[in-house]
Design an enzyme around this catalytic site. Structure first.
Site, PDB file in Angstrom:
ATOM      1  N   CYS A 298       0.846  -1.200   0.000  1.00 51.95           N
ATOM      2  CA  CYS A 298       0.000   0.000   0.000  1.00 51.95           C
ATOM      3  C   CYS A 298       0.883   1.254   0.000  1.00 51.95           C
ATOM      4  O   CYS A 298       1.651   1.477   0.952  1.00 51.95           O
ATOM      5  CB  CYS A 298      -0.914  -0.012   1.220  1.00 51.95           C
ATOM      6  SG  CYS A 298      -1.883   1.484   1.452  1.00 51.95           S
TER       7      CYS A 298
ATOM      8  N   CYS B 144       0.261   3.522   3.031  1.00 53.65           N
ATOM      9  CA  CYS B 144       0.806   2.954   4.262  1.00 53.65           C
ATOM     10  C   CYS B 144       2.305   3.209   4.369  1.00 53.65           C
ATOM     11  O   CYS B 144       2.822   3.478   5.461  1.00 53.65           O
ATOM     12  CB  CYS B 144       0.521   1.454   4.319  1.00 53.65           C
ATOM     13  SG  CYS B 144      -1.231   1.030   4.324  1.00 53.65           S
TER      14      CYS B 144
END
Length: 278
Positions: free
Chosen positions: A48, A51
């Site tokens: 991600c 993230c």
């Protein structure tokens, strides 16, 4: 002496800044540790991009965790799919604030000072806790987490069947369909067996409809028997008495017999006796 003092200050400086704790990795095996104390928990995935950008901010929050008197944890959803199902993670990164087993989802800003203010100023008290039926610590959400883990295992099995064993996709679908049907049949039999064992069936009383039907059949049979007896009696009488031909002349003779009886000698004698009495 000065060197020792400088070294002491150098080693104590991180402690004074609150750098005594690091980010705790939470997994399916140790997730219940978040039920005690106060936690800030992040759900992320290595693939991600958001993230990866947020990881530095999250590490800085962990540096202040001692001063804030909290624990900072992180969950990798790719390695722990059961927790992503238990917490109903739909986006990444997802942050939860946990206080003594009470869960609140953090939806404010992602800057370091905003995260620290949320904890230090107790702004989490303004956020509505997760409902009891959606609480990650409940049994129903545990069942959801189990199905998430099962789905990931089936996906891994599918990948192994197609890549390692060279089974075509349609063949995998057929195998999974047969396995699903067999599993449903087995579970159905188990459920029926448990229901019969826990709630055994009781013998039902005889139906009034069947009773009335049998009673009506009995009466019909009895009436038929009586009719047979009557018919037999008639037949016996007919056999003992010879049959006579019935004709119009016999009928007329019977009708003519009635006045003849009135004119019989006995009736005339009675009339004379009545006259003598007068």
């Amino acid at each position: 002496m000065r060197t020792f003092a400088c070294l002491s200050i150098l080693f104590m400086f991180p402690v004074c800044l609150g750098l005594g704790k690091s980010v705790t990795t939470i997994t399916d095996e140790n997730w219940q540790t978040v039920l005690e104390g106060e936690w800030m928990l992040e759900f992320m995935a290595p693939w991600c991009p958001a993230c990866r950008q947020f990881s530095e901010t999250w590490s800085k929050l962990a540096d202040w965790s001692r001063d804030l008197d909290i624990n900072v944890g992180v969950v990798d959803v790719t390695e722990n799919p059961g927790l992503s199902g238990r917490f109903l993670v739909a986006a990444l990164p997802t942050i939860y604030h946990i206080k003594d087993g009470e869960f609140r989802q953090y939806k404010s800003g992602r800057k370091e000072d905003e995260l620290m203010s949320f904890v230090d100023d107790k702004k989490w008290q303004e956020v509505e806790p997760v409902s009891w039926y959606l609480s990650p610590g409940s049994y129903q959400m545990g069942a959801v987490g189990f199905f998430f883990k099962l789905a990931m295992k089936i996906r891994a099995l599918y990948t192994m069947m197609t890549e390692q064993y060279g089974i075509p996709e349609w063949g995998c679908y057929v195998i999974f369909a047969i396995a699903t049907i067999m599993t449903g049949l087995i579970l159905g039999l188990v459920i029926v067996f448990l229901c019969d064992f826990v709630f055994p069936s009781r013998p039902s009383p005889p139906s009034t409809y069947m009773y009335d039907k049998q009673k009506g059949q009995g009466e019909t049979n009895k009436a038929d028997d009586d009719q047979d007896i009557i018919d037999d009696t008639k037949d016996s009488h007919q056999n003992n008495i010879p049959p006579k031909e019935v004709s119009d002349e016999s009928t007329k003779s019977k009708e003519e017999d009635i006045p003849k009886v009135a004119d019989s000698p006995k009736s005339q004698t009675r009339k004379r006796n009545v006259r003598k009495a007068d």
